[in-house]
Design a protein around this motif. Sequence first.
Motif, short mmCIF file in Angstrom:
data_model
loop_
_atom_site.label_atom_id
_atom_site.label_comp_id
_atom_site.label_asym_id
_atom_site.label_seq_id
_atom_site.Cartn_x
_atom_site.Cartn_y
_atom_site.Cartn_z
N VAL A 121 0.88 -1.46 -0.54
CA VAL A 121 -0.30 0.51 0.00
C VAL A 121 0.99 1.30 -0.30
O VAL A 121 1.94 1.57 0.47
CB VAL A 121 -0.38 -0.12 1.29
N ASN A 122 0.97 1.98 -1.18
CA ASN A 122 1.78 3.06 -1.47
C ASN A 122 2.48 3.15 -1.17
O ASN A 122 3.59 3.98 -0.10
CB ASN A 122 0.81 4.16 0.08
N GLY A 123 3.20 2.12 -1.84
CA GLY A 123 5.11 1.37 -1.44
C GLY A 123 5.43 1.05 0.05
O GLY A 123 6.44 0.47 0.01
N ARG A 124 4.79 1.06 0.79
CA ARG A 124 4.71 -0.09 1.96
C ARG A 124 4.05 -1.19 2.24
O ARG A 124 2.98 -1.52 0.94
CB ARG A 124 4.32 0.52 3.71
N GLY A 209 -3.36 -14.78 -4.02
CA GLY A 209 -3.52 -13.87 -5.34
C GLY A 209 -4.21 -12.78 -4.83
O GLY A 209 -4.56 -12.11 -5.97
N LEU A 210 -5.40 -12.66 -3.54
CA LEU A 210 -6.57 -12.07 -3.47
C LEU A 210 -6.45 -11.20 -2.48
O LEU A 210 -5.99 -12.50 -1.40
CB LEU A 210 -7.73 -12.88 -4.07
N PHE A 211 -7.06 -10.72 -1.89
CA PHE A 211 -7.06 -9.83 -0.46
C PHE A 211 -8.45 -9.86 -0.53
O PHE A 211 -9.38 -10.39 -1.39
CB PHE A 211 -7.29 -8.48 -1.01
N ASP A 212 -9.12 -10.64 0.42
CA ASP A 212 -10.11 -10.42 1.25
C ASP A 212 -10.88 -8.66 1.43
O ASP A 212 -10.49 -8.55 2.88
CB ASP A 212 -10.73 -11.93 1.80
N VAL A 213 -11.55 -8.52 1.10
CA VAL A 213 -11.96 -7.08 1.73
C VAL A 213 -13.24 -6.69 2.45
O VAL A 213 -14.34 -7.47 1.85
CB VAL A 213 -12.15 -6.08 0.57
N LEU A 214 -13.67 -6.45 3.49
CA LEU A 214 -14.30 -6.11 4.63
C LEU A 214 -14.60 -4.78 4.88
O LEU A 214 -14.30 -4.22 5.00
CB LEU A 214 -14.84 -6.66 5.58
N SER A 245 -10.43 -9.21 -3.56
CA SER A 245 -9.58 -8.51 -5.17
C SER A 245 -8.23 -8.86 -4.66
O SER A 245 -7.92 -8.33 -4.10
CB SER A 245 -10.21 -6.72 -5.21
N SER A 246 -7.58 -8.50 -5.63
CA SER A 246 -6.08 -8.14 -5.84
C SER A 246 -5.29 -6.54 -5.90
O SER A 246 -4.41 -5.99 -5.94
CB SER A 246 -5.07 -8.28 -7.46
N MET A 247 -6.26 -5.48 -6.76
CA MET A 247 -6.01 -4.47 -6.36
C MET A 247 -7.48 -3.67 -5.81
O MET A 247 -8.04 -3.63 -6.08
CB MET A 247 -6.01 -4.07 -8.10
N ILE A 248 -6.68 -2.74 -4.56
CA ILE A 248 -7.73 -1.91 -4.68
C ILE A 248 -7.64 -0.06 -4.39
O ILE A 248 -6.13 0.11 -4.24
CB ILE A 248 -8.65 -1.94 -2.82
N GLU A 249 -8.13 0.84 -4.61
CA GLU A 249 -8.17 1.73 -4.45
C GLU A 249 -9.14 2.65 -3.49
O GLU A 249 -10.15 2.75 -3.37
CB GLU A 249 -8.32 3.05 -5.74
N ILE A 250 -8.54 3.48 -2.69
CA ILE A 250 -9.45 4.39 -1.55
C ILE A 250 -9.18 5.76 -1.53
O ILE A 250 -7.94 6.18 -1.23
CB ILE A 250 -9.04 3.25 0.29
N HIS A 251 -10.29 6.52 -1.22
CA HIS A 251 -10.10 7.67 -1.13
C HIS A 251 -11.18 7.99 -0.02
O HIS A 251 -12.38 7.76 0.29
CB HIS A 251 -10.69 8.68 -2.46
N ALA A 252 -10.77 9.06 0.48
CA ALA A 252 -12.03 9.42 2.40
C ALA A 252 -11.78 11.06 2.08
O ALA A 252 -10.87 11.47 1.71
CB ALA A 252 -11.06 8.38 3.23
N MET A 270 -5.01 5.56 -0.73
CA MET A 270 -4.70 4.30 -0.80
C MET A 270 -4.65 3.64 -2.12
O MET A 270 -5.80 3.32 -3.02
CB MET A 270 -4.85 3.41 0.19
N PHE A 271 -3.05 3.41 -2.41
CA PHE A 271 -3.06 2.17 -3.53
C PHE A 271 -2.59 0.80 -3.43
O PHE A 271 -2.01 0.63 -2.87
CB PHE A 271 -2.38 3.10 -4.88
N VAL A 272 -3.58 0.15 -3.12
CA VAL A 272 -3.40 -1.47 -2.59
C VAL A 272 -2.76 -2.36 -3.71
O VAL A 272 -4.13 -2.42 -4.64
CB VAL A 272 -4.37 -1.60 -1.37
N ARG A 273 -2.35 -3.57 -3.21
CA ARG A 273 -2.11 -3.71 -4.77
C ARG A 273 -1.61 -5.71 -3.32
O ARG A 273 -0.66 -4.91 -3.35
CB ARG A 273 -0.95 -3.53 -5.37
N CYS A 274 -2.57 -6.99 -4.10
CA CYS A 274 -1.71 -8.34 -4.02
C CYS A 274 -0.47 -7.89 -4.74
O CYS A 274 -0.42 -8.66 -5.44
CB CYS A 274 -2.53 -8.94 -3.64
#
Length: 283
Positions: A121-124, A209-214, A245-252, A270-274
Motif C-alpha cells: 500500500v503506497n509503497g509500504r 493472489g487475492l485480498f479479502d475486503v470487508l 480483489s488483488s487491486m484496491i483504490e481508496i479515497h477518504a 491509498m493504492f493497494v496491490r496484492c
Amino acid sequence: MKGVILYNVKAGKGKVAKRLDRIVAEFTKEGFVMEPRLIDFKSNPFDGIESVEIVVICGGDGTINYVVNQMREKGINPLIGVIPAGTANDFAGAIGMPKDYVKAARKIAQGKEHAVDCGEVNGRYFVNVLSFGVLTTTSQHTSDKAKRRYGKLAYIWVGLKDLITMHRMRLKVKVDDEVFDSEALMFLVFNGETAGRFHLAHGAKIDDGLFDVLVLERRNPIVTCVNMVRHLFRGKPRAIRHLRSSMIEIHAEKHEDTDVDGQPGPEFPMFVRCQAGALRVLR
C-alpha cells in the motif's frame, strides 16, 4: 544453509531470549548455521548481510512487518521462518505455526518452501491486514506494557473505548472495475484471515493472489454491534460487504488513522496491490 534469527527482546515477555539456545539447536540438527541477532528498529537488520539465505523472525505481526519492509528496501528475498512471539500472531497463525517456540523452530527447520502473498500500500508492505475505522487502530493505541501484562484483554479494553467514539467515514472505493461510494464504520483489507486472532475474513487464503475486503456500512450503534457479532459467528449481515480483489483504490473525504499489521499506516488516497507469492516462507 546460513541464516539469522532476528528477535525482539520484548517478544514473548522476554521468554524468547531465554529459549534461544534451544531454538538454535533445532536448526543445527537439520544442518543450518544460524546466528541470533537482536532487532534494532532504528536500523536495517540486513546491513552487511544482504546475501543471507534464511531469516527467522521471532516476534509478532509488527516485527514481521518491519523485517519484510527492510528486506524490500534492500531488494532481497531470503527464505522466511516465523516463530510466533507477539500478542496476536495473526500472520504466524495464517501460515500454520505452532505457538510453542521450540516446536515452531523445528517446523521451520524441517519445513518446505511455500510461496505466500504480501500486500503493498503506497509503497509500504504488509503481511496480514490493512485497516481503518472503528476498532482497527486498537493495537497501536494499546501500550506494549498492557499487551505484555493483559494479552488480548488489553485490546478489548481499548476497543470498548473505541466503540464509544465510532463515526462514519465517507469513502470512494475502486475494486477492480467496480467503483462505489460508502459511508463506512470499518474497512479491512485482509491478506490473512484474522485480526487479533478473531476470524473475520472467512475463507481467506494467504496464497491465492487475492485480498479479502470487508466493509462495515454505517448503521445505528446497536445494530452495528449486532452485525459485528453476527459476522464473528459466520453470519452474513447485509451491512457487511465482503469482496475479493488483488487491486484496491481508496479515497477518504477526511483524514482517518490507518493501520498496517498493528502499526501506523499510510495517508489517503491509498493504492493497494496484492503481490502474489512474493514471500518465500518455510513451514
